[in-house]
Design an enzyme around this catalytic site. Sequence first.
Site, short mmCIF file in Angstrom:
data_model
loop_
_atom_site.label_atom_id
_atom_site.label_comp_id
_atom_site.label_asym_id
_atom_site.label_seq_id
_atom_site.Cartn_x
_atom_site.Cartn_y
_atom_site.Cartn_z
CB SER A 101 22.47 47.21 17.49
OG SER A 101 23.59 46.66 18.12
N GLY A 125 15.37 41.72 20.86
CA GLY A 125 15.35 41.39 19.44
C GLY A 125 14.14 40.57 19.05
CG ASP A 174 10.73 43.80 18.52
OD1 ASP A 174 11.81 43.26 18.80
OD2 ASP A 174 10.63 44.70 17.68
CE1 TYR A 183 9.07 41.37 13.55
CE2 TYR A 183 8.54 42.29 15.70
CZ TYR A 183 9.39 42.20 14.61
OH TYR A 183 10.53 42.96 14.58
CD GLU A 239 10.89 41.33 9.83
OE1 GLU A 239 11.16 41.81 10.94
OE2 GLU A 239 10.00 41.81 9.08
#
Length: 442
Positions: A43, A176, A178, A369, A413
């Site tokens: 999304s 968003g 995580d 991350y 990323e």
Amino acid sequence: MKEDEPAGPKVEDLIAQAKMVLDFNWTGEYTRPGPRLYPHQWSWDSALIALGYARYAPDRAMRELSHLFDAQWKNGLLPQIVFNPDFAAYFPDASFWHADESPDAPTHLRTSGIVQPPVHATAVLALLRNAAEAPGVRSFCEKAFSRLVSWHDYLYRERDPGGENLVYIRHPWESGMDNSPMWDAILESMFLYPSDIPSYKRADTHFVSSEDRPESAAYDRFAYLVKLFAERNYDEARIREDCPFLVQDVLFNSLLCRAERDLAELARTLGEEPSAFEARARKTAEAINDKLWDGERGTYLGFDLVSGAHIKVLAAPNFVALYGEVPDRKRARAMLARLSSPSFSLTEGTGVPVTSYDRLGFGFSSVRYWRGPVWVNIDWFLMHGLRRYGYEDEADRLREAIVRLCREEGFYEYFDPTTGMGHGSDLFSWTAALLLDVVLEG
């Protein structure tokens, strides 16, 4: 474009490379966030990707967002993932979510049962501003307007039961971010029996290093929450009765505040009444200031509705309140001072700004991350936020960081803030799209 770009490929070549990334990930209906790790439609990825398309390919921006809006639930929920049935090897897949247990879920598309940050009105407004004369754009925006109203209404109706003008998220994936340390204490407090954890097999660590990804204990809890939602048929009232993760998140609410203002601007441009959206934006900004500001730390902090306490973790996404134009000038100065400290190295220290988590915080990692790496979307939000408060030099530093990372390392990323090395998915779409937005800007 700036004349003082860092050495490397010419700007024209960098633009061409970014467009090639988006072309490579384009499926004909939407853009994959990454070619291997993320095969479906996400999304907020699609909204950020549309910001790039709005600069040079408005038809593709419209198709991107139309495919997402087509998966909107009857109650207004805009799903985090729209699944592509041609890509089955992904966890969690559509069958894991059981989203079809909800009477509100679409029947013609398979989706997840959670949301992501609301940047969609911002993307539609950017399309209208940058490509108003392109064929079909105004008609698309008129149709998208009702979708956006339904989406925002869902958030205020279903995620703000106390009428505080602050909405909650019910899963780390909804943020968003995580794997942010902001969620550690909540996840660790969730005692689970083995029988509570649904069977699953991760796919992410087959494509990128496990050192870059969330640990297994966190994934167990991510999976448990999905099971909890499905068992309650995605009924929000039933979910919040015993969901252990209910957070009024700074980034989510700040982006909603910005999106409400952008929805008001869309309304004015399209001949609709903007006052309701302006009022909600104002009330949400007031609520963020009243409830989430922490003067000692010089920024805003999320609030855990289950424990009734602030989440006292310093992370860059909490400064996205600048992008939402939430703080007054005094608070904005305090936030800039914190961003400029060794914690985030916007202007002090070495490395690439800004780290996603406090460099001095427990468990900081330059590669894992959301636990330290630089993210282009966060830099983009902060760049625009700082510029809105007149901090041009600091905003330019973030602009230069975005361009330099893409030019020297590629479209990854996220990036190691010390070495600049790219991590996570390569050929990452929102990195390419936001680079295009930056270099093609007026």
